[in-house]
Design an enzyme around this catalytic site. Structure first.
Site, PDB file in Angstrom:
ATOM      1  N   SER A  10       0.840  -1.197   0.000  1.00 21.86           N
ATOM      2  CA  SER A  10       0.000   0.000   0.000  1.00 21.86           C
ATOM      3  C   SER A  10       0.872   1.243   0.000  1.00 21.86           C
ATOM      4  O   SER A  10       1.952   1.247   0.598  1.00 21.86           O
ATOM      5  CB  SER A  10      -0.907   0.038   1.238  1.00 21.86           C
ATOM      6  OG  SER A  10      -1.625   1.262   1.311  1.00 21.86           O
ATOM      7  N   TYR A  58      -1.903   0.148  10.392  1.00 15.75           N
ATOM      8  CA  TYR A  58      -2.054  -0.365   9.021  1.00 15.75           C
ATOM      9  C   TYR A  58      -0.762  -0.173   8.236  1.00 15.75           C
ATOM     10  O   TYR A  58      -0.245  -1.117   7.617  1.00 15.75           O
ATOM     11  CB  TYR A  58      -3.211   0.363   8.336  1.00 15.75           C
ATOM     12  CG  TYR A  58      -3.426  -0.037   6.889  1.00 15.75           C
ATOM     13  CD1 TYR A  58      -3.913  -1.295   6.567  1.00 15.75           C
ATOM     14  CD2 TYR A  58      -3.161   0.854   5.854  1.00 15.75           C
ATOM     15  CE1 TYR A  58      -4.127  -1.667   5.241  1.00 15.75           C
ATOM     16  CE2 TYR A  58      -3.362   0.497   4.531  1.00 15.75           C
ATOM     17  CZ  TYR A  58      -3.844  -0.763   4.227  1.00 15.75           C
ATOM     18  OH  TYR A  58      -4.046  -1.121   2.922  1.00 15.75           O
TER      19      TYR A  58
END
Length: 245
Positions: free
Chosen positions: A142, A155
């Site tokens: 990501s 995250y």
């Protein structure tokens, strides 16, 4: 004959979003896809869709938090098609929040899915790749790990842990295995469904609606890495909307 035709590709998180788009694209280019996700109904529907379009697909209910499930997925590929060329570690969750909220259960969920799930995939596929003398890991990471923002600390931490592990794996892989990391930016997926903080969820959905790119954009990047000749290792791909800072 393309560099994808005839390859056997296992994909986690395959029932929607990037995983689904990747399965459809690769199957359309002649790959045999082995689909893993928690929802058997959606997997069955996707496999049926691929078969009706002339492709080949198998599937197994797969919770990446369970090491045994990853072993079953890899075993299915080998038993059904005789080999495994590529494992796409794509499954992920993002119940983001400020650290002050102490949503420890959410932190553990991200560690279990985003990080340990990838490690379980590596543990299942690496011995197979070594025995075969070929294989390719594609880890979906990501851009959240590239630019750290509030609410995304854990995250991003899990994604950067995968980034580090992926680079370590690449260096250990030798000249027979390939290792690729793909870092998407905002993509139209159901990732927001895993978010437990209503404010963060609303903000992410709003940003997706304003700028997100379709999952097939990431699928094309994955296909690019896979279709290269065996001696070409595409190590890192970052792909984001032009509007994303």
């Amino acid at each position: 004959m393309s560099g994808i035709e005839g390859k056997v590709v296992a994909i986690t998180g395959a029932s929607s979003g990037i995983g689904e788009a990747t399965a459809l694209l690769l199957a359309g280019r002649g790959a045999k896809v082995v689909l893993g996700a928690r929802g058997s109904d959606r997997l069955e529907a996707l496999a049926d869709r691929i078969a009706k379009a002339g492709g080949e697909a198998a599937y197994a209910a797969t919770d990446v938090k369970r090491r045994a499930d990853l072993s079953v997925l890899v075993k299915l590929a080998c038993e059904r098609y005789g080999k495994l060329d590529v494992l796409v570690n794509n499954a992920g969750v993002a119940p983001n929040s400020l650290l002050d909220e102490l949503r420890v259960d959410d932190w553990e969920e991200m560690i279990d899915v985003n990080l340990k799930g990838v490690l379980y995939g590596i543990a299942a596929a690496l011995p197979v790749f070594r025995r075969q003398g070929f294989g390719h890991f594609v880890n979906v990471i990501s851009t959240a790990g590239i630019q750290i923002k509030p609410t995304m600390a854990v995250y991003a931490g899990t994604k950067n842990a995968v980034r580090t592990i992926t680079e370590g794996l690449r260096q250990e892989a030798g000249d027979k295995l390939r290792v690729t990391s793909v870092s998407p930016g905002f993509v139209h997926t159901n990732l927001a469904d895993s978010m437990t903080n209503p404010g963060v969820k609303s903000q992410i959905i709003d940003q997706m609606n304003k700028m997100a790119i379709p999952p097939v954009a990431i699928a094309r990047a994955i296909a690019f890495a896979i279709e290269q000749p065996a001696d070409i290792d595409v190590n890192e791909i970052v792909i984001r909307p032009t509007a994303q800072v």
